[in-house]
Design a protein around this motif. Structure first.
Motif, PDB file in Angstrom:
ATOM      1  N   GLU A  12       0.855  -1.186   0.000  1.00 38.52           N
ATOM      2  CA  GLU A  12       0.000   0.000   0.000  1.00 38.52           C
ATOM      3  C   GLU A  12       0.889   1.233   0.000  1.00 38.52           C
ATOM      4  OE1 GLU A  12      -2.334  -0.324   3.536  1.00 38.52           O
ATOM      5  OE2 GLU A  12      -3.441  -2.062   2.804  1.00 38.52           O
ATOM      6  N   ARG A  13       0.440   2.287  -0.662  1.00 36.49           N
ATOM      7  CA  ARG A  13       1.192   3.543  -0.670  1.00 36.49           C
ATOM      8  C   ARG A  13       1.242   4.145   0.733  1.00 36.49           C
ATOM      9  NH1 ARG A  13       2.601   4.473  -5.529  1.00 36.49           N
ATOM     10  NH2 ARG A  13       1.248   3.977  -7.274  1.00 36.49           N
ATOM     11  N   ASP A  14       2.365   4.780   1.012  1.00 38.08           N
ATOM     12  CA  ASP A  14       2.541   5.534   2.253  1.00 38.08           C
ATOM     13  C   ASP A  14       3.208   6.852   1.862  1.00 38.08           C
ATOM     14  OD1 ASP A  14       2.637   6.290   4.887  1.00 38.08           O
ATOM     15  OD2 ASP A  14       4.373   5.053   5.387  1.00 38.08           O
ATOM     16  N   GLY A  15       2.404   7.733   1.256  1.00 36.57           N
ATOM     17  CA  GLY A  15       2.950   8.964   0.699  1.00 36.57           C
ATOM     18  C   GLY A  15       3.534   8.704  -0.683  1.00 36.57           C
ATOM     19  N   ALA A  16       4.229   9.681  -1.227  1.00 37.41           N
ATOM     20  CA  ALA A  16       4.763   9.574  -2.591  1.00 37.41           C
ATOM     21  C   ALA A  16       6.034   8.739  -2.671  1.00 37.41           C
ATOM     22  CB  ALA A  16       5.026  10.970  -3.147  1.00 37.41           C
ATOM     23  N   GLU A  17       6.777   8.654  -1.580  1.00 34.37           N
ATOM     24  CA  GLU A  17       8.098   8.023  -1.647  1.00 34.37           C
ATOM     25  C   GLU A  17       8.262   6.790  -0.765  1.00 34.37           C
ATOM     26  OE1 GLU A  17      10.429   8.874  -3.835  1.00 34.37           O
ATOM     27  OE2 GLU A  17       8.967  10.309  -4.611  1.00 34.37           O
ATOM     28  N   ALA A  18       7.170   6.237  -0.267  1.00 35.86           N
ATOM     29  CA  ALA A  18       7.281   5.082   0.619  1.00 35.86           C
ATOM     30  C   ALA A  18       6.066   4.173   0.439  1.00 35.86           C
ATOM     31  CB  ALA A  18       7.391   5.534   2.067  1.00 35.86           C
ATOM     32  N   CYS A  19       6.162   2.981   1.036  1.00 38.65           N
ATOM     33  CA  CYS A  19       5.035   2.059   0.999  1.00 38.65           C
ATOM     34  C   CYS A  19       5.040   1.200   2.252  1.00 38.65           C
ATOM     35  CB  CYS A  19       5.050   1.205  -0.264  1.00 38.65           C
ATOM     36  SG  CYS A  19       6.443   0.090  -0.411  1.00 38.65           S
ATOM     37  N   VAL A  20       3.936   0.514   2.458  1.00 36.83           N
ATOM     38  CA  VAL A  20       3.766  -0.392   3.583  1.00 36.83           C
ATOM     39  C   VAL A  20       3.479  -1.779   3.024  1.00 36.83           C
ATOM     40  CG1 VAL A  20       2.314  -0.967   5.571  1.00 36.83           C
ATOM     41  CG2 VAL A  20       2.876   1.422   5.092  1.00 36.83           C
ATOM     42  N   LEU A  21       4.171  -2.763   3.554  1.00 27.23           N
ATOM     43  CA  LEU A  21       3.920  -4.156   3.212  1.00 27.23           C
ATOM     44  C   LEU A  21       3.078  -4.773   4.319  1.00 27.23           C
ATOM     45  CD1 LEU A  21       4.396  -6.900   1.763  1.00 27.23           C
ATOM     46  CD2 LEU A  21       6.473  -7.107   3.152  1.00 27.23           C
ATOM     47  N   ARG A  22       1.941  -5.337   3.934  1.00 31.00           N
ATOM     48  CA  ARG A  22       1.138  -6.158   4.843  1.00 31.00           C
ATOM     49  C   ARG A  22       1.386  -7.603   4.417  1.00 31.00           C
ATOM     50  NH1 ARG A  22      -2.044  -2.985   7.787  1.00 31.00           N
ATOM     51  NH2 ARG A  22      -2.482  -0.906   7.001  1.00 31.00           N
ATOM     52  N   PHE A  23       2.061  -8.329   5.270  1.00 31.74           N
ATOM     53  CA  PHE A  23       2.524  -9.676   4.958  1.00 31.74           C
ATOM     54  C   PHE A  23       1.750 -10.699   5.772  1.00 31.74           C
ATOM     55  CE2 PHE A  23       5.175 -13.246   6.272  1.00 31.74           C
ATOM     56  CZ  PHE A  23       5.533 -13.774   5.050  1.00 31.74           C
ATOM     57  N   THR A  24       1.391 -11.810   5.108  1.00 36.60           N
ATOM     58  CA  THR A  24       0.753 -12.940   5.779  1.00 36.60           C
ATOM     59  C   THR A  24       1.445 -14.220   5.345  1.00 36.60           C
ATOM     60  OG1 THR A  24      -1.390 -11.820   5.773  1.00 36.60           O
ATOM     61  CG2 THR A  24      -1.411 -14.198   6.140  1.00 36.60           C
ATOM     62  N   ARG A  25       1.767 -15.053   6.314  1.00 34.02           N
ATOM     63  CA  ARG A  25       2.305 -16.384   6.032  1.00 34.02           C
ATOM     64  C   ARG A  25       1.450 -17.379   6.787  1.00 34.02           C
ATOM     65  NH1 ARG A  25       3.614 -20.757   3.813  1.00 34.02           N
ATOM     66  NH2 ARG A  25       5.594 -21.756   4.259  1.00 34.02           N
ATOM     67  N   GLU A  26       0.847 -18.313   6.069  1.00 32.39           N
ATOM     68  CA  GLU A  26       0.036 -19.374   6.657  1.00 32.39           C
ATOM     69  C   GLU A  26       0.693 -20.700   6.333  1.00 32.39           C
ATOM     70  OE1 GLU A  26      -4.484 -21.196   6.186  1.00 32.39           O
ATOM     71  OE2 GLU A  26      -4.004 -19.250   5.314  1.00 32.39           O
TER      72      GLU A  26
END
Length: 134
Positions: free
Chosen positions: A94-108
């Protein structure tokens, strides 16, 4: 802006384990995407991808994790690999402003073999490979 591994949670339901992480990356989504969606990118911080057909339904083999197929594919946003005996690895950016992002990670996964600490270490390695040049 520096990256960080902000949250890590682990849940167990019977023989099924779920790991969730929130990772802030100091790069735009488009720059980070190859780390989750290309053999070279995955090998740099996680594991070699012996097979990776980059499309929904494509084949995937992640060394030490298993073989299966790509069960979600939204370029620059979501890559989900269903591998091994009912295992799933999901990278959601997901975007986090113009120069960064957020990873939402799931491992099952089922059974034993992976830990929150191992994944935290992998994400620290990812942050090292994704750090912008001065």
């Amino acid at each position: 802006m520096t990256g960080s591994v902000e949250q890590g949670t682990s849940q167990t339901h019977g023989n099924t384990h779920l790991l969730h992480f929130l990772v802030r990356l100091p790069r735009p989504m488009e720059a980070v995407w190859p780390a989750f969606a290309t053999p070279e990118g995955l090998a740099a911080w996680f594991t070699p991808a012996d097979v990776l057909e980059p499309r929904l339904g494509g084949a995937v083999t992640l060394r030490g994790t298993g073989s299966g197929q790509i069960t979600a594919w939204d370029v620059d946003r979501v890559a989900e690999y269903t591998v091994g005996e009912g295992g799933r690895i999901r990278f959601h950016l997901e975007r986090d402003g113009a120069e960064a992002c957020v990873l939402r990670f799931t491992r099952e996964f089922r059974g034993e073999g992976e830990s929150e600490a191992e994944w935290r270490s992998r994400f620290e390695r990812l942050l090292d490979t994704e750090s912008p040049s001065p």
